[in-house]
Design a protein around this motif. Structure first.
Motif, short mmCIF file in Angstrom:
data_model
loop_
_atom_site.label_atom_id
_atom_site.label_comp_id
_atom_site.label_asym_id
_atom_site.label_seq_id
_atom_site.Cartn_x
_atom_site.Cartn_y
_atom_site.Cartn_z
N UNK A 176 0.84 -1.21 0.00
CA UNK A 176 0.00 0.00 0.00
C UNK A 176 0.87 1.25 0.00
N UNK A 286 -3.85 3.56 4.81
CA UNK A 286 -3.68 4.89 4.24
C UNK A 286 -2.93 5.78 5.22
N UNK A 391 -8.88 20.70 -2.41
CA UNK A 391 -10.18 20.05 -2.64
C UNK A 391 -10.33 19.60 -4.09
N UNK A 392 -11.23 20.22 -4.85
CA UNK A 392 -11.52 19.73 -6.21
C UNK A 392 -10.78 20.50 -7.29
N UNK A 394 -8.43 21.44 -10.21
CA UNK A 394 -7.82 20.58 -11.25
C UNK A 394 -7.08 21.44 -12.26
N UNK A 419 -4.34 18.87 0.78
CA UNK A 419 -5.51 18.03 0.60
C UNK A 419 -6.05 18.24 -0.82
N UNK A 421 -8.90 16.09 -3.57
CA UNK A 421 -9.78 14.92 -3.72
C UNK A 421 -9.81 14.40 -5.14
N UNK A 422 -9.10 15.06 -6.05
CA UNK A 422 -9.28 14.69 -7.46
C UNK A 422 -8.31 13.58 -7.87
N UNK A 423 -8.70 12.79 -8.85
CA UNK A 423 -7.76 11.77 -9.35
C UNK A 423 -6.62 12.44 -10.12
N UNK A 426 -6.82 14.20 -13.62
CA UNK A 426 -7.48 15.49 -13.84
C UNK A 426 -6.57 16.66 -13.50
N UNK A 443 -5.73 12.50 0.25
CA UNK A 443 -7.12 12.50 -0.19
C UNK A 443 -8.07 12.79 0.97
N UNK A 444 -7.53 13.03 2.13
CA UNK A 444 -8.35 13.19 3.34
C UNK A 444 -7.92 14.45 4.08
N UNK A 445 -8.87 15.34 4.33
CA UNK A 445 -8.60 16.54 5.13
C UNK A 445 -8.17 16.14 6.54
#
Lengths: 722, 722
Positions: A176, A286, A391-392, A394, A419, A421-423, A426, A443-445
């Protein structure tokens, strides 16, 4: 040290039990060494074959003509002791014993393991395993191993070395971490640890210049103190140990017992020990990967005053929740910082920490302004760490943000975490730029907050280790007791406490007969009266305790009644006397105990007393011995510790006296470590400030295995009479 | 209901404030609708342009010639109320108001929001927002939205509908779920929720046949009871709500206050309410994604008796740790199951649960044996759920394992979850087969255990909801008090308790003057004496409480002393009398309280009393009213609840009487919900079994906003005199 150097970097690896069947262990080792392109010597050994994996196969280790430092032994257990002897005789330095059927398989296996170890020692040879997947040097592609560590996904070279006590699950953690982009140096699945143990491997990792972070999956330790010594070396060297301890709970321990032959110590004690040694504990995948990435990429944190910036108000809300949970402070920004923010961020931005620069702010034009804002926050002396909540975000926006962050973070030695969250696909440029700058993206705040807390705790542990060091054990005091084993009575137990300067009630021991008025002379009433006997564990159940005796007449009467009651209930009990103790009414009840932990040795437990607190298990632990400073920290660790400060109009308590008493108990537990099975002080009464503490009852149990050592005296190690 | 059908599936979408600049909100909506291929009508509205994104642009909504059910309004706040009126006049059913500058921006914004709402209501039009990212119907590619929800990664169609109160962070959760392979139906970022609120959206999701799981990111609720009603509908419909509640902690609440205009209720109360309504709470990204995948793919769980199988002993050890933490039992297997395991698994396998089939067992030849073993465990009536710990299994081995599991899980309606640590590319067939079978693969052993616990809790909540239903409020009793507002004194407070059948001490109220021997006639000593006054909140601080008064003479003396002391310390206090109460010595102290929560209304709190328990915050909450069954559960929820069973030789306690008293307090809190600000019963003494409970002290505070309603009587809603 570097004394395992040839284990990790051997001139040649012999595979004893090599097989052309790549499904078999000896085949797997051959396959991976060949296909992964190991550059050292590869010597299959098996009398059945002329060649394995395109290499000449030798009939025995003796016929291998080249220097060979490691022998991987893939043979049934019964053959291993002799093969180990043969290897040793041929100058092989290390054997990696893959197969099972040793200690974990019962008495026959235990004897085989013993013989194998004896043969190895006769030749000065060291062993990994048995019952293990073996080890990998990722940089050298040296696989002295089989099973999952020899199969895809193959690890990238990097700065993390791992010791894993279960190959299967330990390697899952490694995999992992690898999936999160982490490279490895050495991975050792240590199995039964018949010879080389986890502490020794950690020592080797500390000495390896290319290892920067140590990962450990631990099911049980044979010698907890050796492990802590290795952990302290790692701490001093600034190489963090990220450890996952499994087999902690009731159901977990059952499975651990059937899985390894180690006895697992109580998890509470593990946790206390880990914390003291600056070990970073993890309990999920994680979390392990995010912590390792953070430790690899980010500088030490000066503390828990943090700032966060983002364009998503919700992320800030969630961060604040997590900050509370992990003890972070969203610090107030300096006026100079606020000025820069005001000049550079848009008018709708929220400048107070958490800083909201408003969604959509970062663009071609504003990137320099964003960077100035980031630099101002990093330059703020009141801010120890910075979190960016992308966050989001890109595409190009992410790229601008990443570039600004990467450049700013070069100038300031403060941790920066992100932080998102996007793959990756993107925002490939953002991932690339942040990756190069070694700024971890999570990926986690919550994990950002948790990692900040971890960084600060680790830095604090490093600081503490340089400041305090270990507490020296005090010289053993002298006490003479007519007792040597098993349960001691209250009076004897308190004698031992007194010898170690632990305050006890000023008792008077009277004969085991009705008290006479003359015997009661000079007593300060009210008093408690207790029967004294090694044969009566629970005095109050049989009328052996009377409280609140107001005067001599009551005492005389009570003593007669007590003796009658005790004789009726426990006619066989040998009584050593009656104990008259002052009634202490102004103390808060606490419990102080000491146990002899099979892994860590003497450990002191401290908690609130009374039925509520005991039900709620408000307890803390430390390995003995420790000093007054550590004792103060322990007191503060109880959930109910505000009580000592004085609540509901109660006075503040004598925490200093309590801390000294705890430290003294730790000296007792350490000094008597070979004799003491259990110590309970229940209650230890904590009186108002400047009034001290006092042990109102005490129970010492000496270890069964010392029964009969001395008839009259309790002899300490080193022959001090105690 | 389906009353939001045209919001999600409009015949046409007008974009008011449409822009050819795709960086601007009105441009983003146009871009995404065009590029993603929305099949309904797209009508840009902006007098400045003739065409936007290749479509004719209209000067106003009135000039749009086709039916148009949704208007996306991307205009400054000041223009919105009029535009809403225009839209309503033109037959538009829904407006999605993207921009900010409303309630969250101060008084001017609040007035704009009010006017906008008024205009909408005048035309029967409904609103999403303002201050929101808007909404997406993923199946129809209908984006009434801007910002991150209109940008990559684009969502795949699926069965999850989401309401997110913060677009930025809420969409981050959605994006992480999408990255885990989850498809979506509707995503609504609801912003200020001026009109359509979270509960109404949940109702719509419940009514949507294609929605199977509901995801909610919540920062604050206006009407907690409406939310719970929607949640109960979802529970009855078997559509799980996975909810993340943010803004829970001190620092979190500060940020929430500046981010939304909602007042966040206390998190403890949220949690209690969520649990009662069967809402599945999450607080991290991976947790949310894993739970949603599990709920989408797996059948209901009958309970927490689980089995795990794996080839890695370490994974089993870690699972056992997690099982303890999440309350799972590794159940004993039936003899018939063991027989099948013995016949099919290799001799070195550990057959006891956790089942270790030994690493390397699964192969071409053994796949049928593995499948028989899996089926036997799934067929075992004592096993409710199965976890497969594949750990580092890859390639063909993983494929065989997955096939066997997929086929076996078809036959048994029991949840099956998989732990694997490997990246997809090392075991593509395994991922494919398990994905088709909707068996979730988790990268975390702990999460497998957590998801099993979640499934069982959810099933239990569904069962409970069909069994019990809501508790009816009892008719209000009649009490007459010479008081109507603010703090009531102890005697008045206890009168209210008594009216609701809550046991109180048998007090005698005497005049506020020295007690005469005649007044003391008939009292059973010992007693407590307390001063009674609405002006004295803390009686004991000024000598207003005397305990353990042994006889009438002491009472006479004590009353005189008390009055003197009180007059000296609080000369201005109006005294209503002196209260003589029996001393109760055999009760355990608990606290029972009621508060009027701004979100959820009347809530009852219950906890252990005494300074330890209060410091440790051992409390539990429930929304009023509730029945005796719920009260029993509350009592069991305290960490210290074993105390009620009798510890350390203490008798077991009258838990039944306590449960009845808690239920009665909940009736009081519900009946008086418009009047009651606070109720404290401290202590509520819980006596030995069959001896009942008794409120030894009580404090009722009526709400400030009811000051002056009635001079002599406390009037209840519905005009019952109380």
């Amino acid at each position: 040290m570097q004394n395992l150097e040839l284990l990790f970097n051997p001139r040649g690896i012999a595979v004893i039990g090599a097989s052309p069947d790549f499904g078999r262990p000896g085949g797997q080792t051959m396959q991976v060494l060949t296909e992964r392109g190991y550059q050292g010597g590869i010597y299959p050994v098996n009398p059945k074959y002329d060649a394995v994996a395109g290499r000449p196969c030798f009939a025995s280790i003796e016929s291998v003509p080249h220097p060979c430092d490691v022998a991987v032994i893939a043979l049934p257990a019964a053959q291993v002791p002799q093969v180990v002897a043969d290897c040793g005789g041929h100058g092989v330095r290390y054997a990696v014993v893959l197969g099972g059927g040793f200690r974990e398989g019962g008495e026959g296996g235990r004897l085989l393991e013993e013989q194998m170890l004896k043969n190895a020692r006769a030749h000065g040879m060291r062993l990994i395993g048995p019952n293990c997947l073996g080890l990998v040097n990722v940089h050298a592609r040296a696989y002295s191993a089989f099973g999952s560590v020899t199969r895809p996904p193959f690890l990238e070279p990097g700065a993390v070395s791992a010791v894993i006590q279960s190959g299967g699950f330990g390697n899952s953690i490694v995999v992992r971490c690898a999936a999160a982009g982490i490279g490895f140096r050495y991975v050792v699945a240590s199995g039964n640890e018949a010879d080389i143990t986890t502490p020794e491997l950690i020592d080797a990792f500390v000495d390896d210049p290319q290892t920067r972070v140590i990962l450990a999956y631990i099911e049980g330790l044979g010698d907890g103190r050796a492990f802590l010594a290795a952990a302290r070396r790692a701490l001093e060297a600034g190489k963090p140990i990220v450890a996952w301890k499994a087999g902690n709970t009731r159901q977990g321990m059952r499975a651990a017992a059937s899985h390894t032959a180690n006895m697992a110590g109580s998890y509470d004690i593990y946790r206390a020990a880990f914390r003291e040694a600056g070990i970073i504990e993890v309990s999920d995948m994680e979390e392990a990967a995010d912590f390792v990435r953070t430790l690899l990429g980010q500088p030490p944190a000066a503390g828990k005053n943090v700032a966060v910036m983002g364009g998503s108000g919700g992320s800030a809300v969630v961060f604040c929740d997590a900050a509370d949970a992990y003890g972070l402070t969203l610090a107030r920004l300096a006026p100079a910082t606020m000025k820069v923010l005001r000049e550079n961020l848009p008018s709708m931005a929220a400048l107070d920490n958490p800083i909201d620069y408003a969604a959509g702010f970062i663009s071609d034009q504003t990137a320099p302004r964003f960077q100035r804002a980031v630099e101002a926050v990093l330059a703020d002396p009141g801010i120890h760490q910075l979190g960016l909540l992308f966050a989001t975000v890109i595409g190009r926006t992410g790229w601008y943000g990443a570039k600004a962050l990467a450049e700013a973070s070069q100038r300031y030695r403060k941790p920066v975490l992100v932080f998102s969250s996007v793959p990756r696909e993107t925002a490939p440029e953002m991932f690339e730029v942040l990756g190069q700058a070694r700024i971890p993206i999570m990926f986690s705040v919550n994990r950002v907050a948790q990692a900040m807390s971890m960084l600060a705790d680790y830095a604090h542990a490093r600081q503490r280790s340089t400041q305090t060091g270990a507490v020296a054990a005090a010289p053993a005091p002298t006490v003479v007791l007519a007792a040597a084993s098993g349960v001691l009575d209250e009076h004897e137990s308190k004698e031992i406490l007194r010898a170690f300067d632990i305050p006890v009630t000023a008792d008077r021991l009277l004969p085991a007969e009705p008290v006479t008025p003359k015997n009661a002379e000079g007593l300060f009433f009210p008093v408690a009266l207790k029967v004294v006997s090694r044969d009566i564990a629970h005095k109050s159940d049989i009328g052996g305790v009377r409280l609140d005796i107001a005067d001599a007449a009551q005492l005389v009467a009570a003593s007669a009644e007590m003796l009658k009651s005790v004789h009726q209930s426990a006619p066989q009990a040998a009584l050593s006397g009656l104990l008259v103790s002052p009634m202490i009414r102004d103390g808060i009840e606490t419990i102080v105990g000491a146990v002899s932990d099979p892994v860590f040795g003497p450990v002191v437990a401290f908690g609130m007393g009374g039925v509520y607190a005991e039900t709620l298990k408000d307890l803390t632990y430390r390995l003995a011995p420790f000093g007054v400073g550590t004792a103060r920290v322990m007191i503060g660790e109880l959930r109910a510790s505000p009580i000592f400060g004085g609540l509901r109009g109660q006075p503040p308590r004598d925490v200093e006296a309590l801390a000294h008493a705890l430290a003294a108990v730790s000296q007792l537990a350490w000094t008597m470590r070979d004799r003491l099975a259990e110590l309970d002080i229940n209650p230890m009464l904590v009186r108002p400030r400047d009034s001290g503490v006092v042990a109102a009852d005490a129970l010492v149990v000496l270890r069964e295995d010392f029964v009969g050592i001395g008839p009259d005296k309790l002899l300490m190690k080193g022959s001090h009479p105690v």
